[in-house]
Design an enzyme around this catalytic site. Structure first.
Site, mmCIF file in Angstrom:
data_model
loop_
_atom_site.group_PDB
_atom_site.id
_atom_site.type_symbol
_atom_site.label_atom_id
_atom_site.label_comp_id
_atom_site.label_asym_id
_atom_site.label_seq_id
_atom_site.Cartn_x
_atom_site.Cartn_y
_atom_site.Cartn_z
ATOM 1 N N ARG A 1 -5.231 2.158 18.069
ATOM 2 C CA ARG A 1 -5.920 1.618 16.886
ATOM 3 C C ARG A 1 -5.593 2.532 15.715
ATOM 4 O O ARG A 1 -4.939 3.564 15.868
ATOM 5 C CB ARG A 1 -7.441 1.570 17.154
ATOM 6 C CG ARG A 1 -8.226 0.580 16.300
ATOM 7 C CD ARG A 1 -7.942 -0.877 16.653
ATOM 8 N NE ARG A 1 -8.991 -1.774 16.144
ATOM 9 C CZ ARG A 1 -9.060 -2.227 14.901
ATOM 10 N NH1 ARG A 1 -8.162 -1.875 14.009
ATOM 11 N NH2 ARG A 1 -10.037 -3.036 14.552
ATOM 12 N N LYS A 2 -6.072 2.190 14.536
ATOM 13 C CA LYS A 2 -5.830 3.047 13.370
ATOM 14 C C LYS A 2 -6.474 4.407 13.582
ATOM 15 O O LYS A 2 -7.412 4.576 14.377
ATOM 16 C CB LYS A 2 -6.370 2.391 12.106
ATOM 17 C CG LYS A 2 -7.895 2.348 12.008
ATOM 18 C CD LYS A 2 -8.314 1.788 10.660
ATOM 19 C CE LYS A 2 -9.838 1.765 10.520
ATOM 20 N NZ LYS A 2 -10.274 1.256 9.214
ATOM 21 N N CYS B 1 -14.806 -0.483 4.675
ATOM 22 C CA CYS B 1 -13.853 0.241 3.836
ATOM 23 C C CYS B 1 -14.470 0.778 2.551
ATOM 24 O O CYS B 1 -13.907 1.675 1.920
ATOM 25 C CB CYS B 1 -12.660 -0.653 3.514
ATOM 26 S SG CYS B 1 -11.711 -1.132 4.972
ATOM 27 N N GLY B 2 -15.602 0.240 2.150
ATOM 28 C CA GLY B 2 -16.296 0.764 0.970
ATOM 29 C C GLY B 2 -17.226 1.910 1.284
ATOM 30 O O GLY B 2 -17.940 2.409 0.408
ATOM 31 N N GLY C 1 -17.165 -5.359 1.998
ATOM 32 C CA GLY C 1 -17.165 -6.808 2.126
ATOM 33 C C GLY C 1 -17.252 -7.315 3.545
ATOM 34 O O GLY C 1 -17.403 -8.522 3.771
ATOM 35 N N ARG D 1 0.856 -1.204 0.000
ATOM 36 C CA ARG D 1 0.000 0.000 0.000
ATOM 37 C C ARG D 1 0.883 1.243 0.000
ATOM 38 O O ARG D 1 1.732 1.415 0.878
ATOM 39 C CB ARG D 1 -0.920 -0.008 1.212
ATOM 40 C CG ARG D 1 -1.892 1.171 1.272
ATOM 41 C CD ARG D 1 -2.766 1.075 2.510
ATOM 42 N NE ARG D 1 -3.702 -0.048 2.408
ATOM 43 C CZ ARG D 1 -4.212 -0.677 3.465
ATOM 44 N NH1 ARG D 1 -3.865 -0.324 4.695
ATOM 45 N NH2 ARG D 1 -5.067 -1.675 3.289
#
Length: 623
Positions: free
Chosen positions: A166-167, A428-429, A423, A57
């Site tokens: 966390r992120k 993430c979408g 998904g 990435r």
């Protein structure tokens, strides 16, 4: 201490960089288990769906790139990545099918053109999202891309920022057209003006605590802070370090910044930041965002005279190496070599003079990556899906594209619609902010497990954000062309959003499969209650019982209750498929007996069980 915290305590993620050349020589099988996870700090991700191959990435702050960078990425894609790459909803590019022995060379080739992969995964500040046409659009308060780059320069490669709970997602934008989904971010700086010492100042209002995963869409809330561009990077750093020092490090599904915001409240967060910065913060100014939202696809006049930019649709973000190479050529031939990536997975070629615009639109690539796509294709966004992602439970990209092409032939042109695919519950979408959002699940048809989706409608970000409302569950993907055609023909997303705002002025409309469970009570307000036929055989439902999230299942005619959070990584068990008497967590496939809570995947991770008790013509859970 959970597994990830132990991993970070033993060795900083950035330190694995020194081991990459050795592992490249030894082969990927020699990579130690802990280091396999630490490689994500270097943007290198093992993918169990493609054994022996990795995803890489690339960090691209604000989505601002150029022809030289795209050529380098195209060369890597064609030579080492089987010819495909993906543009993400964070304006990055992901390389596929990478062999680990090639990783050192790839990292070197990217560095030569000014690109890095650092800190693009795990508990780090992810790519900073910004308006893809910053500095170009007439509809911006000011160009905020320099702030996004300044903040990026502060934390990339700095170990002070590599051990977050966390992120951490950030958007910094001066665009007035809501093109970055600000309300889904841990921190969002959005365009605002304020009167300071009698003069009007341009800057940002600050929103905090937004998210998509870890329990569903939480709309970022105003911090009541205005910050000028020159001080914005420092403020963002202070917020991140506040999260680092005070965020929970317990259950992974409860440690996003949103949970600290909920626990402390905006007033305490602001006071803590003032103490850390050693100065008072200005109170929020006037939000300068417009009501509308844009994706910057099409041909648009820039603020610079005689120049335009071309926003090209890249269906589901999947692009070939040859197409990347061609974009680079067009950017140099018709523009200044600059290229932008968008949060909707598209590409922008800026700075095209009037005299060249006609020839650009006649180029063969623009017949594939179109500047005037159908409304169906224009609004199509998809996460990676199970093809390459370890978390996803269904295939998304190819399916989304196939269904969109079917819908193009059936839906009249001119009706805008945004269809987003996620998904898994990580979102993430961005399915929760779409006109129609699709969340991947598993269901059974004739006794066999099949790919399915839960269907959300009416989601949005922006100044009047609304979470998508779940209206259908467990829709088999094979039925989606018919289901979506009917929805698109008969639903009016903006009218629905207005109705949702009327019903819930604060925008707090909660829909909870795989997300935050909704409190339910009997008529006297005493206890949550289920009706006898409310849960169908082989399915589950999430409830909140005395402050606990509980998943209730119907299995072989009986009701059983477990804790909703999977003991492994916090996935919502209520969204899992039941096989025999076990529920399968939709995140990582861990299996739990609905009767005893025993985990057959890992016996050390039993789920807590609760008694289901008949009461008042229905059932309650003794939790």
């Amino acid at each position: 201490m959970n597994k990830v915290e132990q991993l970070k305590a033993e060795k900083d993620g950035l330190d694995v960089g020194a081991d990459i050349p050795r592992y490249a020589e030894l082969g990927w099988e020699a990579i130690e288990e802990g280091d396999l996870d630490r490689l994500k700090w270097w943007g290198v991700f093992f993918r169990r769906h493609t054994p022996g191959h990795f995803m890489v990435r690339i960090r691209i702050p604000n989505g601002i790139s150029n022809a030289a960078q795209l050529r380098a990425i195209a060369a890597i894609t064609n030579r080492r990545g089987r010819g495909i790459a993906d543009i993400t909803t964070r304006q990055q590019i992901q390389l596929r099918w990478i062999r680990f022995e090639d990783v050192p060379a790839i990292l070197g080739e990217l560095r030569e053109v000014g690109l890095v992969t650092l800190q693009t995964g795990m508990d780090n500040i992810r790519n900073i999202v910004g308006c893809p046409v910053a500095g170009l659009t007439r509809n911006e308060l000011f160009d905020a891309s320099a702030v996004a780059c300044a903040f990026t320069d502060r934390f990339v490669g700095d170990k002070a920022y590599t051990n977050l709970p966390r992120k951490f997602n950030v958007t910094i934008t001066g665009c007035r057209e809501n093109c970055t989904h600000a309300e889904t971010q841990d921190v969002a700086l959005v365009p605002a003006t304020a009167t300071i010492e009698g003069e009007t100042a341009e800057g940002f209002n600050v929103l905090v605590g937004g998210k998509n995963g870890s329990g569903g869409y939480r709309i970022a809330t105003p911090l009541d802070v205005f910050v000028r561009p020159a001080e914005a990077a420092e403020l963002c750093s202070a917020i991140v370090l506040l999260f680092r020092d005070h965020g929970s490090r317990d259950a992974r599904n409860k440690v996003r910044f949103a949970f600290l915001v909920e626990e402390w409240g905006e007033t305490r967060i602001r006071a803590a930041l003032e103490a850390r910065l050693g100065r008072a913060l200005e109170r929020a100014g006037t939000d300068e965002r417009l009501p509308k939202t844009t994706d910057h696809v099409g041909i648009f006049r820039q603020k610079q005279a005689t120049l335009s930019y071309a926003g090209l649709s890249v269906p589901v973000g999947r692009i070939t190496g040859d197409q990347l190479e061609e974009v680079a050529r067009l950017a140099e031939a018709y523009g200044t070599g600059d290229v932008r990536l968008t949060p909707d997975q598209n590409i922008v070629i800026p700075n095209v003079p009037d005299a060249k615009l006609g020839n650009l639109t006649a180029e063969a690539l623009l017949k594939v990556l179109r500047y005037e796509p159908s409304e169906i294709m224009r609004g199509l966004v998809s996460c990676t899906g199970i093809e390459f992602c370890n978390l996803a439970v269904i295939e998304t990209k190819a399916r989304a594209l196939r269904i969109a092409r079917t819908l193009e032939t059936k839906i009249p042109h001119g009706k805008p619609v945004r269809i987003h695919w996620s998904g898994c519950p990580a979102g993430c979408g961005n399915h929760t902010v779409a006109d129609i959002g699709l969340l991947g699940v598993k269901t059974r048809v004739d006794g066999h497990p099949v790919d399915a989706v839960d269907v959300f409608v009416g989601g949005s970000s922006g100044a009047q954000a609304t979470p998508g409302v779940r209206i259908l569950e467990n829709v088999p993907c094979d039925a989606l062309p018919t289901v979506l055609e009917g929805l698109i023909r008969h639903i009016e997303p903006e009218r629905l959003r207005r109705q949702l705002r009327t019903l819930s002025p604060g925008g707090a409309v909660v829909s909870s499969r795989g997300g935050s469970a909704r409190p339910r009570h009997d008529d006297a307000g005493r206890k949550p209650i289920l009706l006898a036929d409310e849960i169908r055989e082989g399915s589950g439902k999430a409830l909140v019982v005395n402050g606990r999230e509980v998943a209730v299942f119907r299995c072989q005619g009986q009701l059983y209750a477990l804790q909703n959070q999977c003991p492994h990584a916090g996935g919502a068990l209520a969204g899992g498929v039941i096989e025999a008497d076990e529920v399968i967590c939709p995140l990582h496939g861990y299996r739990f007996s609905v009767k005893t809570g025993a985990c057959s995947t890992d016996p050390t991770l039993p789920a807590k069980t609760f008694a289901v008790v008949a009461e008042n013509g229905g059932f309650t859970v003794d939790a």
